[in-house]
Enzyme design. Structure first.
Site, PDB file in Angstrom:
ATOM      1  N   ASN A 100       0.827  -1.201   0.000  1.00 16.63           N
ATOM      2  CA  ASN A 100       0.000   0.000   0.000  1.00 16.63           C
ATOM      3  C   ASN A 100       0.864   1.255   0.000  1.00 16.63           C
ATOM      4  OD1 ASN A 100      -2.037  -1.869   0.211  1.00 16.63           O
ATOM      5  ND2 ASN A 100      -2.354  -1.560   2.400  1.00 16.63           N
ATOM      6  N   HIS A 117       6.018  -0.644  -2.610  1.00 16.60           N
ATOM      7  CA  HIS A 117       5.519   0.009  -3.829  1.00 16.60           C
ATOM      8  C   HIS A 117       5.524   1.523  -3.701  1.00 16.60           C
ATOM      9  CE1 HIS A 117       3.197  -3.872  -5.107  1.00 16.60           C
ATOM     10  NE2 HIS A 117       4.491  -3.964  -5.292  1.00 16.60           N
ATOM     11  N   CYS A 144      11.740  20.927  -9.761  1.00 17.83           N
ATOM     12  CA  CYS A 144      12.312  20.079  -8.710  1.00 17.83           C
ATOM     13  C   CYS A 144      13.079  20.956  -7.719  1.00 17.83           C
ATOM     14  CB  CYS A 144      13.258  19.050  -9.335  1.00 17.83           C
ATOM     15  SG  CYS A 144      14.276  18.194  -8.116  1.00 17.83           S
ATOM     16  N   THR A 185      -4.598  -9.013   0.520  1.00 15.12           N
ATOM     17  CA  THR A 185      -4.039  -8.924  -0.827  1.00 15.12           C
ATOM     18  C   THR A 185      -4.534 -10.096  -1.669  1.00 15.12           C
ATOM     19  OG1 THR A 185      -1.995  -8.722  -2.146  1.00 15.12           O
ATOM     20  CG2 THR A 185      -1.879 -10.106  -0.166  1.00 15.12           C
TER      21      THR A 185
HETATM   22  C1  BV8 Z   1       8.404  -5.884 -11.461  1.00 16.84           C
HETATM   23  C2  BV8 Z   1       1.372   1.189  -7.789  1.00 16.84           C
HETATM   24  C3  BV8 Z   1      10.453  -6.334 -12.535  1.00 16.84           C
HETATM   25  C4  BV8 Z   1       1.115   2.029  -6.680  1.00 16.84           C
HETATM   26  C5  BV8 Z   1       1.320  -1.163  -8.001  1.00 16.84           C
HETATM   27  C6  BV8 Z   1       4.132  -8.003 -17.796  1.00 16.84           C
HETATM   28  C7  BV8 Z   1       4.752  -6.768 -17.971  1.00 16.84           C
HETATM   29  C8  BV8 Z   1       5.395  -6.094 -16.926  1.00 16.84           C
HETATM   30  C9  BV8 Z   1       5.414  -6.664 -15.671  1.00 16.84           C
HETATM   31  C10 BV8 Z   1       4.771  -7.875 -15.514  1.00 16.84           C
HETATM   32  C11 BV8 Z   1       4.146  -8.564 -16.541  1.00 16.84           C
HETATM   33  N1  BV8 Z   1       3.624  -9.721 -16.054  1.00 16.84           N
HETATM   34  C12 BV8 Z   1       3.897  -9.791 -14.735  1.00 16.84           C
HETATM   35  C13 BV8 Z   1       4.595  -8.681 -14.413  1.00 16.84           C
HETATM   36  C14 BV8 Z   1       5.052  -8.321 -13.138  1.00 16.84           C
HETATM   37  C15 BV8 Z   1       4.106  -7.262 -12.601  1.00 16.84           C
HETATM   38  C16 BV8 Z   1       2.835  -7.971 -12.174  1.00 16.84           C
HETATM   39  O1  BV8 Z   1       2.842  -8.664 -11.196  1.00 16.84           O
HETATM   40  N2  BV8 Z   1       1.749  -7.779 -12.952  1.00 16.84           N
HETATM   41  C17 BV8 Z   1       0.509  -8.464 -12.614  1.00 16.84           C
HETATM   42  C18 BV8 Z   1      -0.676  -7.534 -12.827  1.00 16.84           C
HETATM   43  C19 BV8 Z   1       0.407  -9.715 -13.475  1.00 16.84           C
HETATM   44  N3  BV8 Z   1       4.792  -6.685 -11.480  1.00 16.84           N
HETATM   45  C20 BV8 Z   1       5.531  -5.589 -11.654  1.00 16.84           C
HETATM   46  O2  BV8 Z   1       5.583  -4.944 -12.684  1.00 16.84           O
HETATM   47  C21 BV8 Z   1       6.350  -5.189 -10.450  1.00 16.84           C
HETATM   48  N4  BV8 Z   1       7.691  -4.936 -10.882  1.00 16.84           N
HETATM   49  O3  BV8 Z   1       8.030  -7.013 -11.668  1.00 16.84           O
HETATM   50  O4  BV8 Z   1       9.627  -5.415 -11.824  1.00 16.84           O
HETATM   51  C22 BV8 Z   1      11.748  -5.693 -12.751  1.00 16.84           C
HETATM   52  C23 BV8 Z   1      12.867  -6.492 -12.707  1.00 16.84           C
HETATM   53  C24 BV8 Z   1      14.090  -5.918 -12.920  1.00 16.84           C
HETATM   54  C25 BV8 Z   1      14.195  -4.550 -13.156  1.00 16.84           C
HETATM   55  C26 BV8 Z   1      13.044  -3.750 -13.178  1.00 16.84           C
HETATM   56  C27 BV8 Z   1      11.819  -4.316 -12.975  1.00 16.84           C
HETATM   57  C28 BV8 Z   1       5.836  -3.902  -9.816  1.00 16.84           C
HETATM   58  C29 BV8 Z   1       4.514  -4.145  -9.179  1.00 16.84           C
HETATM   59  C30 BV8 Z   1       4.055  -2.871  -8.472  1.00 16.84           C
HETATM   60  C31 BV8 Z   1       3.066  -2.178  -9.351  1.00 16.84           C
HETATM   61  N5  BV8 Z   1       2.455  -1.075  -8.620  1.00 16.84           N
HETATM   62  N6  BV8 Z   1       0.754  -0.096  -7.538  1.00 16.84           N
HETATM   63  C32 BV8 Z   1      -0.344   2.329  -6.647  1.00 16.84           C
HETATM   64  O5  BV8 Z   1      -0.859   2.925  -7.625  1.00 16.84           O
HETATM   65  O6  BV8 Z   1      -0.942   1.975  -5.635  1.00 16.84           O
HETATM   66  S1  BV8 Z   1       0.554  -2.663  -7.810  1.00 16.84           S
HETATM   67  C33 BV8 Z   1      -0.953  -2.513  -7.036  1.00 16.84           C
HETATM   68  O7  BV8 Z   1      -1.425  -3.866  -6.844  1.00 16.84           O
HETATM   69  C34 BV8 Z   1      -0.890  -1.921  -5.663  1.00 16.84           C
HETATM   70  O8  BV8 Z   1       0.416  -1.713  -5.177  1.00 16.84           O
HETATM   71  C35 BV8 Z   1      -1.563  -3.017  -4.833  1.00 16.84           C
HETATM   72  O9  BV8 Z   1      -1.183  -2.982  -3.522  1.00 16.84           O
HETATM   73  C36 BV8 Z   1      -1.058  -4.183  -5.537  1.00 16.84           C
HETATM   74  C37 BV8 Z   1      -1.636  -5.500  -5.192  1.00 16.84           C
HETATM   75  O10 BV8 Z   1      -3.027  -5.376  -5.128  1.00 16.84           O
HETATM   76  P1  BV8 Z   1      -3.722  -5.747  -3.725  1.00 16.84           P
HETATM   77  O11 BV8 Z   1      -3.111  -4.883  -2.666  1.00 16.84           O
HETATM   78  O12 BV8 Z   1      -3.646  -7.209  -3.532  1.00 16.84           O
HETATM   79  O13 BV8 Z   1      -5.196  -5.245  -3.959  1.00 16.84           O
HETATM   80  P2  BV8 Z   1      -6.370  -6.056  -4.673  1.00 16.84           P
HETATM   81  O14 BV8 Z   1      -7.493  -5.098  -4.888  1.00 16.84           O
HETATM   82  O15 BV8 Z   1      -5.834  -6.819  -5.830  1.00 16.84           O
HETATM   83  O16 BV8 Z   1      -6.813  -7.130  -3.564  1.00 16.84           O
HETATM   84  C38 BV8 Z   1      -7.392  -6.693  -2.352  1.00 16.84           C
HETATM   85  C39 BV8 Z   1      -7.684  -7.922  -1.521  1.00 16.84           C
HETATM   86  O17 BV8 Z   1      -8.232  -7.499  -0.273  1.00 16.84           O
HETATM   87  C40 BV8 Z   1      -8.712  -8.850  -2.159  1.00 16.84           C
HETATM   88  O18 BV8 Z   1      -8.243 -10.194  -2.059  1.00 16.84           O
HETATM   89  C41 BV8 Z   1      -9.972  -8.658  -1.287  1.00 16.84           C
HETATM   90  O19 BV8 Z   1     -10.708  -9.856  -1.167  1.00 16.84           O
HETATM   91  C42 BV8 Z   1      -9.372  -8.275   0.027  1.00 16.84           C
HETATM   92  N7  BV8 Z   1     -10.259  -7.451   0.866  1.00 16.84           N
HETATM   93  C43 BV8 Z   1     -11.192  -6.555   0.479  1.00 16.84           C
HETATM   94  N8  BV8 Z   1     -11.777  -6.006   1.562  1.00 16.84           N
HETATM   95  C44 BV8 Z   1     -11.188  -6.558   2.647  1.00 16.84           C
HETATM   96  C45 BV8 Z   1     -10.212  -7.479   2.216  1.00 16.84           C
HETATM   97  N9  BV8 Z   1      -9.473  -8.201   3.060  1.00 16.84           N
HETATM   98  C46 BV8 Z   1      -9.679  -8.010   4.386  1.00 16.84           C
HETATM   99  N10 BV8 Z   1     -10.591  -7.145   4.881  1.00 16.84           N
HETATM  100  C47 BV8 Z   1     -11.352  -6.406   4.050  1.00 16.84           C
HETATM  101  N11 BV8 Z   1     -12.262  -5.557   4.568  1.00 16.84           N
END
Ligand code: BV8
Length: 245
Positions: A100, A117, A144, A185
């Site tokens: 987060n 992140h 900046c 997550t």
């Molecule tokens: C990297 C920005 C490598 C900040 C975020 C193709 C191309 C490029 C990359 C990739 C690719 N395929 C895969 C990748 C890797 C990619 C990735 O994983 N993609 C996914 C979509 C397939 N990852 C990356 O690109 C990462 N970097 O791999 O770099 C690299 C290597 C060498 C050199 C350079 C680079 C970077 C990932 C970070 C991206 N930025 N956010 C912002 O805007 O906030 S990610 C974004 O998703 C947020 O950070 C968020 O936190 C994160 C994960 O989401 P969740 O937190 O899990 O949220 P979500 O809504 O999904 O789920 C919520 C959960 O809570 C649910 O399960 C729900 O049931 C539950 N819930 C709801 N209410 C409640 C609850 N639980 C409890 N109580 C409740 N009340």
């Protein structure tokens, strides 16, 4: 075998949180039906290419979320506070790694905290890499404070395709921890979604506390499902009893 019987009070704990832990404070998650990615496309607002192509759209996306975070009515919830208390009473090290970018964990009392992140409260210059706290709304005509370049200021946030922060420290903590907790997550985003496997492969006990089963649910030794203010406070209460034994 009860998970807690396998964890001793001096064992290190690593906690991973996602957007779900902040939901009950009023912040939207990403992939719930009313989530952020239902209203915005990742490729429009959360990649370096998006910032290069349309910086105003990206800055506005984060300006809106920063304003929500700074709203006087937005406060940490019982789950944030329970994790702050855990760090206080647990004899072993407790490291909290959050995906987060809000400030609710620090406001909930957590200090041993990594924002992998990035953080919405911080701004970074794309030219000189200076990190500035508390700049507020960002616009493309701002200079900046460090190098005076104009149009280079971006949120200090990790976009898709960018390397998350402090990965060496996280990897080391995962290899030493004896308990890995994943909270709020969905297990969609890597490398965070792979942490449970890393911890488990090194012998850690693993538990998922989520509203519903995540994509990684089968990798966890135990799962407790429901709102974080109930599941996290409940499990932290169990750890408190364990620490008192
Ligand atoms: C990297 C920005 C490598 C900040 C975020 C193709 C191309 C490029 C990359 C990739 C690719 N395929 C895969 C990748 C890797 C990619 C990735 O994983 N993609 C996914 C979509 C397939 N990852 C990356 O690109 C990462 N970097 O791999 O770099 C690299 C290597 C060498 C050199 C350079 C680079 C970077 C990932 C970070 C991206 N930025 N956010 C912002 O805007 O906030 S990610 C974004 O998703 C947020 O950070 C968020 O936190 C994160 C994960 O989401 P969740 O937190 O899990 O949220 P979500 O809504 O999904 O789920 C919520 C959960 O809570 C649910 O399960 C729900 O049931 C539950 N819930 C709801 N209410 C409640 C609850 N639980 C409890 N109580 C409740 N009340």
């Amino acid at each position: 075998m009860n998970l807690l019987d396998q964890v001793s009070p001096f064992d290190p704990i690593v906690i991973l949180t996602g957007a779900g832990i902040s939901k009950e404070s009023g912040l939207a998650t990403f992939r719930d039906p009313d989530g952020i990615w239902a209203k915005h496309k990742i490729e429009d607002v959360a990649t370096p290419q998006a910032f290069a192509h349309n910086p105003n759209a990206v800055l506005d996306f984060y300006n809106v979320r920063r304003a929500q975070m700074n709203d006087a009515d937005l406060r940490p919830n019982d789950a944030h506070r329970a994790l702050g208390a855990l760090e206080e009473f647990w004899p072993g090290e407790v490291l909290l790694v959050t995906q987060n970018i809000d400030n609710l964990h620090a406001r909930g009392g957590s200090q041993n905290l990594i924002h992998m992140h990035g953080e919405l409260a911080k701004t970074r210059c794309n030219d000189c890499d200076e990190i500035i706290e508390g700049l507020g709304n960002l616009t493309t005509d701002m200079a900046c404070p460090g190098c005076s370049a104009v149009g280079t200021l971006r949120p200090h946030v990790v976009w898709f395709g960018e390397m998350p922060l402090q990965m060496d420290r996280i990897t080391s903590a995962l290899s030493n921890c004896r308990l890995f907790m994943s909270i709020g997550t969905s297990g969609n985003v890597y490398p965070a979604a792979g942490f449970v496997q890393e911890a488990r492969s090194r012998g850690a006990m693993t538990i998922e506390l989520n509203l519903e089963k995540s994509l990684s649910a089968s990798a966890f030794y135990e799962g407790r499902y429901g709102p974080a203010t109930e599941t996290v406070t409940g499990f932290v209460g169990d750890l408190k009893s364990r620490a008192a034994e």
